[in-house]
Design a protein around this motif. Structure first.
Motif, mmCIF file in Angstrom:
data_model
loop_
_atom_site.group_PDB
_atom_site.id
_atom_site.type_symbol
_atom_site.label_atom_id
_atom_site.label_comp_id
_atom_site.label_asym_id
_atom_site.label_seq_id
_atom_site.Cartn_x
_atom_site.Cartn_y
_atom_site.Cartn_z
ATOM 1 N N SER A 187 -20.358 0.482 11.386
ATOM 2 C CA SER A 187 -19.010 1.022 11.185
ATOM 3 C C SER A 187 -18.892 2.447 11.730
ATOM 4 C CB SER A 187 -18.623 0.976 9.715
ATOM 5 O OG SER A 187 -19.458 1.816 8.958
ATOM 6 N N LEU A 188 -19.968 3.199 11.677
ATOM 7 C CA LEU A 188 -19.942 4.528 12.308
ATOM 8 C C LEU A 188 -19.793 4.404 13.822
ATOM 9 C CD1 LEU A 188 -22.637 6.500 10.299
ATOM 10 C CD2 LEU A 188 -20.221 7.044 10.477
ATOM 11 N N GLY A 189 -20.408 3.378 14.395
ATOM 12 C CA GLY A 189 -20.282 3.156 15.829
ATOM 13 C C GLY A 189 -18.883 2.731 16.244
ATOM 14 N N VAL A 190 -18.171 2.051 15.376
ATOM 15 C CA VAL A 190 -16.825 1.555 15.676
ATOM 16 C C VAL A 190 -15.751 2.553 15.227
ATOM 17 C CG1 VAL A 190 -15.278 -0.414 15.291
ATOM 18 C CG2 VAL A 190 -17.705 -0.786 15.428
ATOM 19 N N SER A 191 -16.149 3.665 14.665
ATOM 20 C CA SER A 191 -15.188 4.602 14.069
ATOM 21 C C SER A 191 -14.198 5.175 15.074
ATOM 22 C CB SER A 191 -15.921 5.737 13.365
ATOM 23 O OG SER A 191 -16.644 6.516 14.289
ATOM 24 N N ARG A 192 -14.559 5.291 16.333
ATOM 25 C CA ARG A 192 -13.621 5.834 17.329
ATOM 26 C C ARG A 192 -12.443 4.884 17.551
ATOM 27 N NH1 ARG A 192 -15.334 10.315 20.434
ATOM 28 N NH2 ARG A 192 -17.468 10.848 19.919
ATOM 29 N N SER A 200 -10.433 11.071 7.798
ATOM 30 C CA SER A 200 -11.325 11.038 8.948
ATOM 31 C C SER A 200 -12.048 9.693 9.002
ATOM 32 C CB SER A 200 -12.347 12.166 8.834
ATOM 33 O OG SER A 200 -13.353 12.022 9.807
ATOM 34 N N ALA A 201 -12.313 9.203 10.196
ATOM 35 C CA ALA A 201 -13.010 7.923 10.340
ATOM 36 C C ALA A 201 -14.472 8.028 9.938
ATOM 37 C CB ALA A 201 -12.901 7.434 11.781
ATOM 38 N N THR A 202 -14.972 9.232 9.845
ATOM 39 C CA THR A 202 -16.377 9.420 9.463
ATOM 40 C C THR A 202 -16.500 10.201 8.157
ATOM 41 O OG1 THR A 202 -16.484 11.405 10.848
ATOM 42 C CG2 THR A 202 -17.190 9.324 11.851
ATOM 43 N N ASP A 203 -15.555 10.024 7.267
ATOM 44 C CA ASP A 203 -15.579 10.698 5.976
ATOM 45 C C ASP A 203 -16.717 10.122 5.127
ATOM 46 O OD1 ASP A 203 -14.959 12.221 3.785
ATOM 47 O OD2 ASP A 203 -13.209 11.050 3.201
ATOM 48 N N PRO A 204 -17.693 10.943 4.754
ATOM 49 C CA PRO A 204 -18.848 10.416 4.026
ATOM 50 C C PRO A 204 -18.502 9.861 2.647
ATOM 51 C CG PRO A 204 -19.061 12.799 4.349
ATOM 52 C CD PRO A 204 -17.830 12.354 5.059
#
Length: 105
Positions: free
Chosen positions: A49-54, A64-68
């Motif tokens: 999912s981190l890889g697809v976040s863009r 944010s798409a990478t909000d922890p």
């Protein structure tokens, strides 16, 4: 996936119970198996999912798409749901009649 894994092990569980395994041990076996599957799923899902976040970034508003915190909350919710499913299956597996299960082989 947890239900499928437990259904494949029905005969193994019946043999264990016929040989004297306690119901608590069987329930623990199924719970640990479910927890392992959930951990593997979360550990593979978060990096993907981190890889697809863009791609997802354009669909999100005010987050944010990478909000922890979102990733942590999602992983925790998935783990709790998987453990609840495993607990339901553990009670079913612990109540299996070994004689009936072994006759169906």
């Amino acid at each position: 996936m947890i239900a499928f894994s437990a259904s494949l092990r029905t005969h193994e569980i019946a043999i264990r119970m016929a040989l004297g395994a306690q119901r608590n041990g069987i329930a623990t076996l199924v719970l640990v198996s479910g927890a392992k599957l959930a951990l593997i799923g979360c550990s593979l899902g978060v990096p993907v999912s981190l890889g697809v976040s863009r791609i997802i970034q354009s669909l999100l508003f005010e987050v944010s798409a990478t909000d922890p915190m979102i990733y942590l909350a999602g992983a925790l919710i998935m783990m709790v749901m998987a453990l609840l499913a495993a607990a339901l299956l553990a009670t079913r597996a612990a109540s299996v009649d070994p004689i009936l299960s072994l006759r169906s082989i």
